[in-house]
Design an enzyme around this catalytic site. Structure first.
Site, PDB file in Angstrom:
ATOM      1  N   ASP A  57     -11.220   0.246   3.522  1.00 34.92           N
ATOM      2  CA  ASP A  57     -12.190  -0.841   3.686  1.00 34.92           C
ATOM      3  C   ASP A  57     -11.904  -1.940   2.660  1.00 34.92           C
ATOM      4  OD1 ASP A  57     -13.901   0.772   5.591  1.00 34.92           O
ATOM      5  OD2 ASP A  57     -13.956   2.037   3.814  1.00 34.92           O
TER       6      ASP A  57
ATOM      7  N   GLU B 195      -5.582   2.139   8.050  1.00 38.56           N
ATOM      8  CA  GLU B 195      -5.350   0.834   8.676  1.00 38.56           C
ATOM      9  C   GLU B 195      -4.373  -0.026   7.878  1.00 38.56           C
ATOM     10  OE1 GLU B 195      -8.651  -1.024  10.581  1.00 38.56           O
ATOM     11  OE2 GLU B 195      -7.984  -3.033  10.051  1.00 38.56           O
TER      12      GLU B 195
HETATM   13  O1  TRH Z   1      -7.384   4.882   2.446  1.00 38.92           O
HETATM   14  P1  TRH Z   1      -7.348   4.835   3.918  1.00 38.92           P
HETATM   15  O2  TRH Z   1      -7.412   6.098   4.608  1.00 38.92           O
HETATM   16  O3  TRH Z   1      -8.509   3.940   4.380  1.00 38.92           O
HETATM   17  C1  TRH Z   1      -9.309   3.946   5.505  1.00 38.92           C
HETATM   18  C2  TRH Z   1     -10.639   4.471   5.233  1.00 38.92           C
HETATM   19  O4  TRH Z   1     -10.612   5.850   5.459  1.00 38.92           O
HETATM   20  C3  TRH Z   1     -11.626   3.785   6.082  1.00 38.92           C
HETATM   21  O5  TRH Z   1     -12.910   4.340   5.988  1.00 38.92           O
HETATM   22  C4  TRH Z   1     -11.142   3.748   7.478  1.00 38.92           C
HETATM   23  O6  TRH Z   1     -12.078   3.092   8.191  1.00 38.92           O
HETATM   24  C5  TRH Z   1      -9.834   3.025   7.512  1.00 38.92           C
HETATM   25  O7  TRH Z   1      -8.891   3.696   6.708  1.00 38.92           O
HETATM   26  C6  TRH Z   1      -9.250   2.869   8.876  1.00 38.92           C
HETATM   27  O8  TRH Z   1      -5.998   4.105   4.406  1.00 38.92           O
HETATM   28  P2  TRH Z   1      -5.503   2.589   4.373  1.00 38.92           P
HETATM   29  O9  TRH Z   1      -6.242   1.752   5.347  1.00 38.92           O
HETATM   30  O10 TRH Z   1      -4.069   2.657   4.534  1.00 38.92           O
HETATM   31  O11 TRH Z   1      -5.842   2.073   2.924  1.00 38.92           O
HETATM   32  C7  TRH Z   1      -5.126   2.459   1.805  1.00 38.92           C
HETATM   33  C8  TRH Z   1      -4.983   1.300   0.852  1.00 38.92           C
HETATM   34  O12 TRH Z   1      -4.461   1.760  -0.381  1.00 38.92           O
HETATM   35  C9  TRH Z   1      -4.035   0.229   1.364  1.00 38.92           C
HETATM   36  O13 TRH Z   1      -4.560  -1.052   1.084  1.00 38.92           O
HETATM   37  C10 TRH Z   1      -2.780   0.436   0.533  1.00 38.92           C
HETATM   38  C11 TRH Z   1      -3.367   0.926  -0.745  1.00 38.92           C
HETATM   39  N1  TRH Z   1      -2.452   1.687  -1.624  1.00 38.92           N
HETATM   40  C12 TRH Z   1      -2.163   1.160  -2.875  1.00 38.92           C
HETATM   41  O14 TRH Z   1      -2.634   0.070  -3.220  1.00 38.92           O
HETATM   42  N2  TRH Z   1      -1.340   1.858  -3.709  1.00 38.92           N
HETATM   43  C13 TRH Z   1      -0.799   3.058  -3.356  1.00 38.92           C
HETATM   44  O15 TRH Z   1      -0.055   3.662  -4.158  1.00 38.92           O
HETATM   45  C14 TRH Z   1      -1.103   3.577  -2.059  1.00 38.92           C
HETATM   46  C15 TRH Z   1      -0.518   4.890  -1.627  1.00 38.92           C
HETATM   47  C16 TRH Z   1      -1.938   2.877  -1.227  1.00 38.92           C
END
Ligand code: TRH
Length: 381
Positions: free
Chosen positions: A23, A278
């Protein structure tokens, strides 16, 4: 704040952290991209502690701060007297605006454009619902804005010059960055794989294939629940995994959770990326490398329709056998089956070329922030 005309609009982006990082990950990226387009952006976040790992410069104790051209404000501040809504108010992922805001918005002479920014989906209905209005009390209109993969949707978040920067990130840069930033020495012939997933993916079949494989595999796993699962599967401690553990052809390393911009560098530095949710899912597409998506699970397996919808658009143009192999792999990964790495590996060169083509295809479309700006301008005129 004074409105400087339709060139620079004032945006309020509301982000409620439900779980994980997605989010705030999407909202933080969007807020910065709007700011980069010359917009004035306030990002209201209810949980600054969850935000901090993505933006290490953030001080979670400060209710108000300016970061990367964005005013980051702790959500409760929005109810303070005298806070006036901007020209565009975004409720991300249908989060409910602070109670006083609809009335504050309705009280403005020029009603703000109220946008519900929806979750990303490749399903066909998205294009039909994108931009639809839902009338609200007080003469306000709320619009549904859907990101997506084609020109009939709101597009995807993409920074300026992203593909140029990514293309310049060659093998030398990748291995240098891995060594100096993450402390991981990558053998030149190793297949580099990053693994970001939810808690319980079916790791064992993959580990077996990588350990027994001919080609060395360097597995890089950002800190999170998967690190513990991986350590258990390999019979080592999390601390040992941070130092690197070798079994057969596999060397596995946990790596720090890096800032959001740096995460791109990890994706660009790998030949294959497991991503989830996402935002990381979209970044893996911009990385132009083959990927596997751990989709956020929903009730009644609704997420599997989303998964199939994306596969249908993403795999278009590949031979039927490759399509089947990727589909089987992704479904097994998401349903706790037995993803067949050996079968997938045969297609990696073709999938790598395909991923480049897909990224170039998406690059030809307008990005989410630019689409939002022109949508808002059109509604305000
Ligand atoms: O963390 P996510 O699973 O996020 C979500 C939530 O579960 C949410 O509630 C749901 O609605 C949505 O997904 C679809 O996965 P996401 O979207 O990939 O977000 C992870 C974030 O973390 C992304 O912006 C990348 C960041 N990130 C870093 O900044 N550094 C890192 O080392 C890693 C592995 C990720």
């Amino acid at each position: 704040m004074e409105n400087k005309g339709l060139g620079e609009l004032r945006w309020d982006v509301f982000c409620q952290v439900i779980d994980n990082y997605g989010d705030i990950g999407v909202c933080w990226r969007l807020a910065r991209q709007l700011a980069a387009l010359g917009q004035s952006v306030r990002l209201w976040v209810d949980d600054l502690a969850s935000f901090a790992p993505l933006a290490p410069a953030l001080d979670p104790q400060r209710p108000r701060q300016r970061l990367a051209g964005v005013d980051v404000v702790h959500w409760p501040q929005a109810e303070a007297a005298g806070v006036e809504p901007g020209d565009v108010v975004i409720e991300a992922f249908a989060c409910t605006l602070p109670a006083s805001w609809p009335a504050r918005m309705a009280a403005r002479a020029r009603k703000p454009v109220w946008i519900n920014l929806e979750y990303l989906s490749a399903e066909a209905w998205v294009a039909d619902c994108h931009g639809l209005a839902s009338p609200q009390p007080g003469g306000l209109g709320k619009y549904f804005f859907f990101p997506g993969f084609n020109a009939r949707t709101g597009g995807l978040p993409r920074e300026a010059a992203l593909s140029t920067r990514r293309a310049a990130w060659d093998d030398v840069a990748a291995r240098h960055w891995l060594a100096t930033r993450l402390g991981v020495n990558a053998a030149p012939d190793a297949l580099r794989v990053s693994l970001f997933a939810y808690a319980d993916p079916p790791l064992a079949p993959l580990l077996d294939a990588w350990i027994a494989g001919e080609r060395p595999v360097l597995l890089l796993v950002p800190q999170g629940k998967v690190v513990r699962a991986l350590a258990a599967a390999l019979g080592v401690t999390s601390q040992q995994l941070a130092q690197g553990v070798t079994r057969g052809a596999l060397t596995a390393h946990s790596v720090p959770f890096v800032a959001q911009d740096e995460y791109d560098l990890l994706l660009w530095s790998c030949h294959f990326n497991f991503v989830r949710g996402e935002d990381s899912f979209v970044r893996a597409q911009w990385a132009a490398r083959p990927l596997a998506w751990h989709i956020y699970p929903q009730q009644d397996d609704a997420h599997l329709d989303k998964l199939e919808a994306f596969l249908a658009v993403y795999l278009t143009g590949l031979p039927a056998e490759a399509v089947q192999t990727v589909r089987d792999f992704w479904l097994a990964w998401n349903r706790g089956g037995a993803p067949d790495w050996a079968a997938l590996a045969d297609w990696l060169p073709l999938l790598a070329a395909h991923a480049e083509g897909w990224a170039a295809h998406l690059d030809g479309q307008r990005d989410l922030a630019a689409n939002l700006v022109s949508f808002a301008r059109a509604k305000l005129e």
